[in-house]
Design a protein around this motif. Sequence first.
Motif, short mmCIF file in Angstrom:
data_model
loop_
_atom_site.label_atom_id
_atom_site.label_comp_id
_atom_site.label_asym_id
_atom_site.label_seq_id
_atom_site.Cartn_x
_atom_site.Cartn_y
_atom_site.Cartn_z
N GLY A 165 -53.71 74.26 38.04
CA GLY A 165 -54.73 75.57 37.70
C GLY A 165 -56.23 74.19 37.92
O GLY A 165 -56.68 74.58 37.83
N HIS A 176 -51.88 77.12 30.61
CA HIS A 176 -52.74 78.42 30.32
C HIS A 176 -53.53 76.78 29.12
O HIS A 176 -55.34 77.22 29.83
CB HIS A 176 -52.81 79.47 29.57
CG HIS A 176 -53.94 80.40 29.40
ND1 HIS A 176 -53.93 81.81 29.00
CD2 HIS A 176 -55.47 80.13 29.85
CE1 HIS A 176 -54.84 82.07 28.90
NE2 HIS A 176 -55.58 81.50 29.65
N THR A 190 -59.40 75.32 40.03
CA THR A 190 -60.33 75.89 39.19
C THR A 190 -61.67 75.35 39.05
O THR A 190 -62.65 76.07 39.90
CB THR A 190 -60.02 75.73 37.68
OG1 THR A 190 -59.09 76.84 37.09
CG2 THR A 190 -61.81 76.45 36.84
N ASN A 247 -55.08 74.09 31.12
CA ASN A 247 -56.49 74.91 31.93
C ASN A 247 -57.60 75.19 31.41
O ASN A 247 -58.85 74.48 31.93
CB ASN A 247 -56.06 76.26 33.11
CG ASN A 247 -56.77 76.67 34.26
OD1 ASN A 247 -57.27 76.04 35.51
ND2 ASN A 247 -57.67 77.48 33.46
N ASN A 248 -57.39 75.32 29.78
CA ASN A 248 -58.87 75.61 29.10
C ASN A 248 -59.46 74.71 28.93
O ASN A 248 -60.81 74.64 28.35
CB ASN A 248 -58.45 76.72 28.01
CG ASN A 248 -58.52 78.44 28.59
OD1 ASN A 248 -58.17 78.39 29.93
ND2 ASN A 248 -58.90 79.06 27.97
N ILE A 277 -57.40 81.40 38.62
CA ILE A 277 -57.18 80.28 37.93
C ILE A 277 -56.39 81.38 37.06
O ILE A 277 -54.98 80.11 36.83
CB ILE A 277 -58.57 80.82 36.26
CG1 ILE A 277 -59.80 79.87 36.69
CG2 ILE A 277 -57.65 80.51 34.84
CD1 ILE A 277 -60.90 80.14 36.00
#
Length: 265
Positions: A119, A244, A123, A247-248, A223
């Motif tokens: 991701g 998640h 992204t 990825n954040n 995303i």
Amino acid sequence: MTAHQSREPVENLTPAYQGQELAAPRPAPPHRWGFGAFLLVEAVLLASAAFVSALLRRAPREGSIPMRDVLIGTMAPTVTAALVAVLITVVRGNGPLADLRLSWRWDDVRMGLRFGLLGLVCTTIGAFVWTRVVGEENASSAIGALVEDQPMAVSAAVAMFLYLWLLGPICEEVIYRGLLWGAVERMHWGKEKWGRLAAFLLSTAVFAVSHLEPLRTSLLLVIAIPIGLARLVTGRLLGSIVAHQMNNFLPALAILLTALGVVHL
């Protein structure tokens, strides 16, 4: 106790005492919530976001963004909606662990890290291409626009970072890859269930659209795909939560450094 009293009928003994293997635990009964539960949670999310937005507009603010605005404006709507989702599984189902397929497994963590790394790559590439298309002046997210050129208290900046990195992904996964996913899996097209693939496709699309940032919807789809794949492959929610969160991390770190004035986006 007499010999007669100490004896039990063979049929009353557990399978282990009969020389047999223990039976596998019975699966949880089907939950009694569906797509309507997700619509309710989404309504709570939108209504609470509108309410706190109006509340903060009326509240006077001087100087840097305070902790109050971060806790109420950024965190409260999503956390409230996620808590309502969990409550629905308790009242109308078997609880969040069973209904949302939430359990701790190291295999899910490792799979989530792999999809989270994928991701990050997707992204990064997607954000670069998307920024070139829409222009840097339109490339900021709603939260990024909030902290640009506006100082933030250190405690508020740290709280924002932790929320974007850790807590926010948990709440969003409970809502989209938990409640919505479980609702779609139970839906039927004629006599056939929609199944996991339909849950992946619909939850990915709804996740992107529900951020209410039309210009960024295409980027949010990029995303969301690796995060949804983590849920699809593992069959459980922990994998998508870890993906998640991973990825954040970099976007949350960038917003933290921007809020503290270390870097300028």
